[in-house]
Design a protein around this motif. Structure first.
Motif, PDB file in Angstrom:
ATOM      1  N   ALA A   1     -25.441 -26.421  23.723  1.00 53.06           N
ATOM      2  CA  ALA A   1     -26.577 -26.066  24.577  1.00 53.06           C
ATOM      3  C   ALA A   1     -26.893 -27.174  25.573  1.00 53.06           C
ATOM      4  O   ALA A   1     -27.283 -26.896  26.717  1.00 53.06           O
ATOM      5  N   ILE A   2     -26.736 -28.433  25.158  1.00 52.56           N
ATOM      6  CA  ILE A   2     -26.976 -29.535  26.094  1.00 52.56           C
ATOM      7  C   ILE A   2     -25.985 -29.479  27.245  1.00 52.56           C
ATOM      8  O   ILE A   2     -26.342 -29.675  28.414  1.00 52.56           O
ATOM      9  N   ALA A   3     -24.718 -29.189  26.902  1.00 52.23           N
ATOM     10  CA  ALA A   3     -23.725 -29.084  27.973  1.00 52.23           C
ATOM     11  C   ALA A   3     -23.968 -27.856  28.841  1.00 52.23           C
ATOM     12  O   ALA A   3     -23.801 -27.901  30.070  1.00 52.23           O
ATOM     13  N   PHE A   4     -24.384 -26.754  28.234  1.00 51.79           N
ATOM     14  CA  PHE A   4     -24.609 -25.517  28.984  1.00 51.79           C
ATOM     15  C   PHE A   4     -25.816 -25.646  29.897  1.00 51.79           C
ATOM     16  O   PHE A   4     -25.823 -25.104  31.009  1.00 51.79           O
ATOM     17  N   GLY A   5     -26.841 -26.352  29.445  1.00 52.51           N
ATOM     18  CA  GLY A   5     -28.065 -26.496  30.236  1.00 52.51           C
ATOM     19  C   GLY A   5     -28.148 -27.765  31.031  1.00 52.51           C
ATOM     20  O   GLY A   5     -29.250 -28.116  31.494  1.00 52.51           O
ATOM     21  N   SER A   6     -27.042 -28.475  31.195  1.00 48.96           N
ATOM     22  CA  SER A   6     -27.016 -29.718  31.985  1.00 48.96           C
ATOM     23  C   SER A   6     -28.019 -30.738  31.467  1.00 48.96           C
ATOM     24  O   SER A   6     -28.770 -31.359  32.228  1.00 48.96           O
ATOM     25  N   GLY A   7     -28.055 -30.911  30.151  1.00 47.92           N
ATOM     26  CA  GLY A   7     -28.909 -31.934  29.568  1.00 47.92           C
ATOM     27  C   GLY A   7     -30.324 -31.488  29.300  1.00 47.92           C
ATOM     28  O   GLY A   7     -31.155 -32.308  28.876  1.00 47.92           O
ATOM     29  N   VAL A   8     -30.646 -30.194  29.476  1.00 44.34           N
ATOM     30  CA  VAL A   8     -31.998 -29.681  29.239  1.00 44.34           C
ATOM     31  C   VAL A   8     -31.875 -28.422  28.386  1.00 44.34           C
ATOM     32  O   VAL A   8     -31.045 -27.545  28.673  1.00 44.34           O
ATOM     33  N   LEU A   9     -32.706 -28.353  27.366  1.00 46.08           N
ATOM     34  CA  LEU A   9     -32.700 -27.189  26.480  1.00 46.08           C
ATOM     35  C   LEU A   9     -33.900 -26.323  26.809  1.00 46.08           C
ATOM     36  O   LEU A   9     -35.050 -26.718  26.577  1.00 46.08           O
ATOM     37  N   GLN A  10     -33.629 -25.147  27.365  1.00 41.19           N
ATOM     38  CA  GLN A  10     -34.673 -24.180  27.663  1.00 41.19           C
ATOM     39  C   GLN A  10     -34.321 -22.852  27.003  1.00 41.19           C
ATOM     40  O   GLN A  10     -33.146 -22.552  26.756  1.00 41.19           O
ATOM     41  N   GLU A  11     -35.357 -22.061  26.750  1.00 40.64           N
ATOM     42  CA  GLU A  11     -35.159 -20.828  26.006  1.00 40.64           C
ATOM     43  C   GLU A  11     -34.201 -19.883  26.719  1.00 40.64           C
ATOM     44  O   GLU A  11     -33.304 -19.281  26.102  1.00 40.64           O
ATOM     45  N   ALA A  12     -34.338 -19.746  28.040  1.00 36.32           N
ATOM     46  CA  ALA A  12     -33.510 -18.789  28.778  1.00 36.32           C
ATOM     47  C   ALA A  12     -32.030 -19.174  28.705  1.00 36.32           C
ATOM     48  O   ALA A  12     -31.164 -18.321  28.466  1.00 36.32           O
ATOM     49  N   THR A  13     -31.739 -20.459  28.913  1.00 36.74           N
ATOM     50  CA  THR A  13     -30.343 -20.885  28.889  1.00 36.74           C
ATOM     51  C   THR A  13     -29.756 -20.803  27.479  1.00 36.74           C
ATOM     52  O   THR A  13     -28.597 -20.397  27.307  1.00 36.74           O
ATOM     53  N   VAL A  14     -30.549 -21.170  26.476  1.00 30.74           N
ATOM     54  CA  VAL A  14     -30.061 -21.093  25.096  1.00 30.74           C
ATOM     55  C   VAL A  14     -29.841 -19.644  24.679  1.00 30.74           C
ATOM     56  O   VAL A  14     -28.841 -19.303  24.029  1.00 30.74           O
ATOM     57  N   ARG A  15     -30.749 -18.773  25.080  1.00 27.10           N
ATOM     58  CA  ARG A  15     -30.582 -17.356  24.745  1.00 27.10           C
ATOM     59  C   ARG A  15     -29.343 -16.778  25.442  1.00 27.10           C
ATOM     60  O   ARG A  15     -28.604 -15.980  24.865  1.00 27.10           O
ATOM     61  N   GLN A  16     -29.110 -17.187  26.669  1.00 30.58           N
ATOM     62  CA  GLN A  16     -27.925 -16.728  27.377  1.00 30.58           C
ATOM     63  C   GLN A  16     -26.656 -17.251  26.718  1.00 30.58           C
ATOM     64  O   GLN A  16     -25.651 -16.545  26.605  1.00 30.58           O
ATOM     65  N   MET A  17     -26.689 -18.506  26.264  1.00 28.74           N
ATOM     66  CA  MET A  17     -25.515 -19.087  25.613  1.00 28.74           C
ATOM     67  C   MET A  17     -25.212 -18.384  24.290  1.00 28.74           C
ATOM     68  O   MET A  17     -24.049 -18.091  23.975  1.00 28.74           O
ATOM     69  N   LEU A  18     -26.232 -18.119  23.504  1.00 31.26           N
ATOM     70  CA  LEU A  18     -26.044 -17.498  22.199  1.00 31.26           C
ATOM     71  C   LEU A  18     -25.812 -15.995  22.293  1.00 31.26           C
ATOM     72  O   LEU A  18     -25.342 -15.388  21.322  1.00 31.26           O
ATOM     73  N   GLY A  19     -26.166 -15.385  23.450  1.00 32.39           N
ATOM     74  CA  GLY A  19     -26.073 -13.932  23.550  1.00 32.39           C
ATOM     75  C   GLY A  19     -27.149 -13.235  22.761  1.00 32.39           C
ATOM     76  O   GLY A  19     -26.990 -12.068  22.381  1.00 32.39           O
ATOM     77  N   SER A  20     -28.251 -13.934  22.516  1.00 36.22           N
ATOM     78  CA  SER A  20     -29.340 -13.357  21.730  1.00 36.22           C
ATOM     79  C   SER A  20     -30.142 -12.388  22.582  1.00 36.22           C
ATOM     80  O   SER A  20     -30.241 -12.525  23.809  1.00 36.22           O
ATOM     81  N   VAL A  21     -30.740 -11.428  21.924  1.00 35.00           N
ATOM     82  CA  VAL A  21     -31.553 -10.429  22.608  1.00 35.00           C
ATOM     83  C   VAL A  21     -32.965 -10.970  22.771  1.00 35.00           C
ATOM     84  O   VAL A  21     -33.548 -11.512  21.823  1.00 35.00           O
ATOM     85  N   ASP A  22     -33.477 -10.834  23.963  1.00 35.66           N
ATOM     86  CA  ASP A  22     -34.859 -11.231  24.205  1.00 35.66           C
ATOM     87  C   ASP A  22     -35.776 -10.376  23.336  1.00 35.66           C
ATOM     88  O   ASP A  22     -35.664  -9.142  23.308  1.00 35.66           O
ATOM     89  N   ARG A  23     -36.666 -11.015  22.618  1.00 34.45           N
ATOM     90  CA  ARG A  23     -37.524 -10.272  21.698  1.00 34.45           C
ATOM     91  C   ARG A  23     -38.526  -9.376  22.410  1.00 34.45           C
ATOM     92  O   ARG A  23     -39.192  -8.570  21.759  1.00 34.45           O
ATOM     93  N   SER A  24     -38.635  -9.510  23.716  1.00 38.82           N
ATOM     94  CA  SER A  24     -39.496  -8.562  24.437  1.00 38.82           C
ATOM     95  C   SER A  24     -38.911  -7.153  24.336  1.00 38.82           C
ATOM     96  O   SER A  24     -39.644  -6.168  24.239  1.00 38.82           O
ATOM     97  N   TYR A  25     -37.557  -7.046  24.329  1.00 41.52           N
ATOM     98  CA  TYR A  25     -36.930  -5.743  24.120  1.00 41.52           C
ATOM     99  C   TYR A  25     -37.228  -5.224  22.713  1.00 41.52           C
ATOM    100  O   TYR A  25     -37.477  -4.029  22.513  1.00 41.52           O
ATOM    101  N   VAL A  26     -37.183  -6.129  21.747  1.00 39.60           N
ATOM    102  CA  VAL A  26     -37.438  -5.732  20.357  1.00 39.60           C
ATOM    103  C   VAL A  26     -38.869  -5.245  20.204  1.00 39.60           C
ATOM    104  O   VAL A  26     -39.137  -4.203  19.579  1.00 39.60           O
TER     105      VAL A  26
END
Length: 608
Positions: free
Chosen positions: A229-254
């Motif tokens: 996640a650090i490499a994917f987000g260029s040294g910053v961990l944010q929910e949107a980038t981490v969710r995109q990396m993991l392929g997780s579903v946004d809980r707003s859909y749930v």
């Protein structure tokens, strides 16, 4: 200097740095303090929970020399002496790690055990650590049993495995076993916060929650995902980038899906499913997230005052959904989501399978009519009905206990009342019935007078026309008897009672007919060629010789009319008819069948 991944850089160096395994740390610490050391330890648990780490810390505790070189066995290794630094770097002579996944043969184990005869070179103890020990072959396990049971006093075994079920019991009984548990997401999140603080990496709390849930109890997986996640987000961990990396579903859909299911809004359910397809979000992840939310909803519904993380921004939304959906419906949706995940791989299209699971959730929702949920598969008697369920009737002594009687409550046909609606029949009052031609009206049970204002007529139920109590016993086909048949039946029954024959030999004796017998040879007849085997005939002849009939057997294939099996079947059928006749002739049974329309469940009558 090359970059060192977080999982290796922040590997615990002592017991105080261990996270989430307090039960193992406490036991080993007390054992080291009191010097009650076992000669073999077995650490079990899933990947990334600290099995190899605990092994290395234990080796350092046993061989630590202290910062001044005067130390002894301790629960807090110094980490600066020669033994501690060599174990951390993997070059300590007296600490040997064997990977059983690639060295699983008996030769590798024997080569390791050959070193056991030599005393430690640098340390206080020699420590043999065998990782993934369940991969060893049976011969390798057998080769190490004796040394594992009685090793030299300077030798310690440390075994680690992810599958203890495959380890032989003989090995388990020689080891002190510790089960390292998967870590809770909260524990992983707190440890990630400390690591990222030391690494000076900015992060937000929702992103760490996603990483902690994705690790599934493994701290090594959590640190590896954090590196990614650090490499994917260029040294910053944010929910949107981490969710995109993991392929997780946004809980707003749930939350949108669960709210639509709670309100029975099928249109929103289908539209949300299509939105998930459009954005390429995982169907399995969607059902997984729904299961997690439904689990928290069920906890809130069962224990409203349960401890919750107040910093969780999703708590308010989950609490609202818990009030919108009944508890039983929450349990049903949770079960369907779990089973639906297993069905995704069976469908040709993953998203079509997801849509079907969501529609199944909607289909099983109880229908709501007029503000009240309709009862399903529930029989209730209307308050105005004049028929009450009959009380439990006493059992007749002549009725076998196996007979099961089903007494349905027949609905009473509508009749025109002869009194105004205000005149209500008192509770418990007996209603007179109109006398039928050729029948005698039964006398009322209660002698209480019946008020003239409550004269309501009812028609008595006719006698059941399909009663089976008159079935003749002669309908059983009798087996034609003969002297040879009587002799063969008694002989076979005696052989079976003495357990002289069994399996195919017993079947040959039961299914055969004795056609003729001589002083030294008997002729049998069977209907199936599969029973006419030389081996079966020889064993049957041997059993007959033991019983006092030293004869040879000859068998032919033909029609059988009198065999022990046919006689047993005829006697069983006769006993069944006798039992049925006893039940049908019972006066109480006849009364129930005549007055209440009772029927006996087929197959419930068994002869004693």
């Amino acid at each position: 200097m090359s970059y060192l991944v977080l999982a290796r850089k922040y590997r615990p160096r002592n017991f105080t740095e261990m996270v989430g395994q307090d039960h193992v740390v406490q036991a080993l610490t007390n054992a080291l303090i009191t010097q009650r050391l076992h000669h073999a330890y077995l650490f079990t648990g899933t990947r990334g929970v600290g099995k190899t780490t605990v092994s290395r810390i234990l080796a350092k505790s046993l061989n630590c020399q202290g910062a001044d070189g005067q130390g002894g066995i301790t629960a807090t290794p110094c980490g600066v002496c020669q033994a501690c630094t060599d174990i951390d770097s993997g070059r300590f002579v007296d600490y040997t790690e064997l990977d059983a996944a690639s060295n699983r043969g008996v030769d590798e184990v024997q080569a390791l055990l050959e070193q056991a005869v030599y005393k430690p070179v640098q340390g206080r103890f020699k420590v043999f650590m065998i990782d993934e020990v369940h991969m060893l072959t049976n011969t390798a396990f057998n080769a190490m049993l004796k040394t594992l049971e009685e090793p030299p006093e300077y030798l310690k075994f440390v075994l680690a495995t992810t599958d203890p079920q495959k380890v032989p019991v003989t090995v388990l009984s020689r080891c002190l076993q510790f089960n390292l548990r998967p870590m809770a997401p909260e524990t992983i999140r707190e440890h990630l916060q400390k690591v990222l603080h030391q690494e000076q990496v900015s992060s937000d709390l929702p992103a760490l929650r996603l990483l902690a849930r994705a690790a599934r109890g493994s701290m090594r997986d959590a640190l590896s995902l954090t590196d990614q996640a650090i490499a994917f987000g260029s040294g910053v961990l944010q929910e949107a980038t981490v969710r995109q990396m993991l392929g997780s579903v946004d809980r707003s859909y749930v939350f949108r899906l669960l709210q639509a299911l709670a309100q029975g809004d099928g249109k929103t359910v289908v539209e949300t499913s299509e939105a998930l397809r459009t954005h390429g979000l995982s169907a399995a992840s969607t059902l997984e997230e729904m299961s997690g939310v439904l689990q928290r909803m069920a906890v809130l519904q069962a224990v409203p005052d349960s401890a919750q993380d107040d910093s969780d921004p999703e708590l308010a939304e989950i609490s609202l959904l818990a009030t919108l959906m009944p508890a039983d419906e929450t349990q049903l949706l949770y079960s369907i989501c779990l089973h639906g995940r297993n069905e995704l791989g069976l469908a040709p299209d993953e998203y079509a399978a997801l849509t079907m699971v969501l529609l199944r959730l909607l289909a099983f929702k109880p229908a709501v009519t007029g503000g009240a949920t309709q009862e399903k598969k529930t029989l209730k008697i209307a308050p105005h009905s004049s028929v009450e369920p009959p009380a439990q009737l006493p059992r007749s002594r002549s009725m076998p206990p196996q007979a099961t009687l089903v007494v349905p409550v027949a609905p009473v046909p509508a009749v025109t009342p002869l009194v105004p609606p205000a005149a209500v029949t008192p509770h418990g009052q007996r209603l007179p019935v109109r006398d039928m031609p050729g029948r005698q009206t039964p006398a009322p049970v209660s002698p209480d007078p019946i008020p003239q204002t409550a004269k309501i007529e009812a028609v008595m139920v006719h006698e059941q026309p399909d009663s089976r109590r008159d079935v003749p016993l002669e309908r059983v086909a009798a087996v034609p008897g003969s002297p040879e048949g009587d002799f063969w039946y008694s002989t076979v029954q005696a052989l079976i009672a003495s357990e002289a024959i069994g399996a195919m030999v017993r079947e040959l004796a039961l299914q055969s007919q004795l056609v003729a017998r001589d002083s030294d040879q008997w002729l049998l007849r069977v209907e199936r060629e599969s029973l006419n085997q030389p081996g079966s005939r020889e064993r049957l002849a041997a059993a007959l010789a033991t019983a006092g009939y030293p004869v040879s057997l000859v068998a032919e294939v033909g029609r059988v009319t009198d065999s022990p099996a046919r006689r047993n079947a005829a006697m069983a059928a006769q006993a069944q008819l006798v039992a049925e006749k006893i039940v049908f002739d019972d006066p109480l049974v006849q009364s129930l069948m005549r007055d209440f329309g009772a029927k006996i469940v087929p197959g419930s009558i068994k002869p004693v």
